[in-house]
Scaffold this active site. Structure first.
Site, PDB file in Angstrom:
ATOM      1  N   GLY A 250       0.857  -1.187   0.000  1.00 45.54           N
ATOM      2  CA  GLY A 250       0.000   0.000   0.000  1.00 45.54           C
ATOM      3  C   GLY A 250       0.893   1.236   0.000  1.00 45.54           C
ATOM      4  NE  ARG A 251      -1.414   6.247   2.419  1.00 52.47           N
ATOM      5  CZ  ARG A 251      -2.501   5.684   2.916  1.00 52.47           C
ATOM      6  NH1 ARG A 251      -3.538   5.472   2.149  1.00 52.47           N
ATOM      7  NH2 ARG A 251      -2.561   5.344   4.183  1.00 52.47           N
ATOM      8  CB  ILE A 252       3.341   2.373   4.704  1.00 52.04           C
ATOM      9  CG1 ILE A 252       2.523   3.493   5.359  1.00 52.04           C
ATOM     10  CG2 ILE A 252       4.633   2.124   5.487  1.00 52.04           C
ATOM     11  CD1 ILE A 252       2.056   3.208   6.782  1.00 52.04           C
TER      12      ILE A 252
ATOM     13  CB  THR B 212       6.462  -0.928  11.105  1.00 50.97           C
ATOM     14  OG1 THR B 212       6.227  -1.116   9.708  1.00 50.97           O
ATOM     15  CG2 THR B 212       7.938  -0.843  11.381  1.00 50.97           C
ATOM     16  CB  SER B 213       1.698  -3.733   9.906  1.00 49.97           C
ATOM     17  OG  SER B 213       1.813  -5.099  10.197  1.00 49.97           O
ATOM     18  NE  ARG B 214      -2.826  -1.741  14.621  1.00 49.81           N
ATOM     19  CZ  ARG B 214      -2.315  -0.539  14.311  1.00 49.81           C
ATOM     20  NH1 ARG B 214      -1.025  -0.392  14.061  1.00 49.81           N
ATOM     21  NH2 ARG B 214      -3.103   0.521  14.264  1.00 49.81           N
TER      22      ARG B 214
ATOM     23  CD  GLU C 111       1.576  -2.832  20.223  1.00 50.85           C
ATOM     24  OE1 GLU C 111       1.163  -1.664  20.346  1.00 50.85           O
ATOM     25  OE2 GLU C 111       1.923  -3.316  19.140  1.00 50.85           O
TER      26      GLU C 111
ATOM     27  CG  HIS D  83       2.636   0.809  18.167  1.00 52.16           C
ATOM     28  ND1 HIS D  83       1.541  -0.007  18.186  1.00 52.16           N
ATOM     29  CD2 HIS D  83       2.506   1.548  17.038  1.00 52.16           C
ATOM     30  CE1 HIS D  83       0.780   0.228  17.141  1.00 52.16           C
ATOM     31  NE2 HIS D  83       1.350   1.174  16.419  1.00 52.16           N
TER      32      HIS D  83
ATOM     33  N   GLY E  17       6.297   3.862  15.201  1.00 54.54           N
ATOM     34  CA  GLY E  17       6.383   4.164  13.771  1.00 54.54           C
ATOM     35  C   GLY E  17       6.031   5.610  13.441  1.00 54.54           C
TER      36      GLY E  17
END
Ligand code: DGY
Length: 319
Positions: free
Chosen positions: A149-151, A222-224, A253, A272, A274
């Site tokens: 996607g964008r990232i 770095t997502s979930r 978390e 977390h 990012g």
């Protein structure tokens, strides 16, 4: 009345909001948030990924018009339940792409060039570094991106600038090669996850995928956290079946200090962060507040998750 369930929005933005709407700070499950039953009069809710938004809670907020999430991910929100109840869900995409991508590249370099490991080395009075402790070049290495996607695309560009070869298995990205999913796991020297957490992606990097990876390969997330089967990852790291991992997100978390991940030397752990730069958190806060206020003032919010509801409200002339 507006509910505030995040500590991440810069304080001056919260103060500005409080001059326009009565604010109540709430966190937790339905009963904790609305102990007396329905919370009539609450029209807006500023949330972040730590706040569960369940059908049960939504039923107690009959006047709610908007959930404005401080964050791009919204897996904490039951979007279908919100849509059913006519509640718009907004998030903060795009403004954090570069910050998350920068951190991803930092994590790749930290693993590949041993930045964290060598820090420990020096602190233990060790010097110099020579074989077998030498590491490998990052330029020339293959980066597999899960979630283009964008990232993902932004990470691909930065990685290419470093001289990495980028592969992926879905979507498209300039200069990146599309391969089968299994081939991605087999070929990559680094795998970086940029997929949202959905029923489809939950646990989708599991024992099977980790077994396909090279013993010299690294995983970056770095997502979930829940996209990865954490037990399988711990086992693979402990047994040296992959070389290491860098995790900015975990299944639970905050990560408990006694968690097995904290005992492994081949893992880099981050809390977390990012999007945790002054500039990005401000941009996210501004967008989240703009989205919230827009709906409260019967205007169109900028970034809506349940666009089908927005279209319905448009048809009814309500935005
Ligand atoms: C997001 O925006 O979803 C990030 O995880 C920060 O919360």
């Amino acid at each position: 009345m507006v509910f505030l369930s995040t500590a991440l929005v810069p304080p001056d933005l919260v103060e500005g909001l409080a001059t326009r709407y009565p604010l109540a700070r709430v966190t937790g499950a339905a009963a904790e948030i609305t102990p007396d039953g329905a919370a009539a009069g609450v029209r807006g809710w500023l949330t972040d990924p730590t706040q569960p938004v369940t059908p049960d809670i939504l039923d107690r907020l009959p006047d709610l018009a908007v959930i404005s999430q401080f964050g791009v991910g919204y897996d904490n929100v039951d979007v279908a339940a919100a849509t059913e109840r006519g509640v718009l869900v907004c998030n903060t995409p795009a403004v954090l792409d570069q910050a998350v991508s920068e951190l991803t590249i930092g994590m790749i370099l930290a693993l590949g060039r041993g930045i964290v490991g060598f820090d420990r080395f020096v602190r233990h009075g060790r010097w110099p570094v020579q074989a077998p402790e030498l590491v490998h070049d990052v330029h020339g290495a293959v980066l597999g991106i899960l979630g283009m996607g964008r990232i993902g695309r932004r990470v691909a560009r930065l990685a290419q600038a470093l001289g990495m070869t980028v592969i992926h298995h879905r979507g498209s990205a300039e200069g990146a090669t599309r391969v089968e999913r299994d081939a991605l796991f087999r070929q990559a020297d680094f795998i970086s996850i940029h997929a949202p957490l959905t029923p489809e992606t939950r646990g989708s990097v599991g024992a099977r995928e980790l077994a396909l990876m090279k013993p010299s390969a690294y995983l970056v997330n770095t997502s979930r956290g829940a996209v990865v089967d954490e037990r399988a990852l711990v086992a693979a790291l402990r047994d040296g079946r992959i070389a290491g991992a860098a995790l900015d997100v975990m299944e639970r978390e905050p990560l408990p200090a006694e968690h097995e991940l904290c005992r492994l030397d081949n893992v880099v752990l981050l809390p977390h962060v990012g999007s945790a730069t002054v500039q990005t958190r401000r941009a996210m806060g501004e967008l989240a507040v703009r989205n919230l206020v827009a709906v409260l003032e019967d205007r169109r919010p900028e970034t809506v998750v349940n666009a089908e509801l927005l279209a319905r409200l448009d048809d009814q002339g309500r935005t």
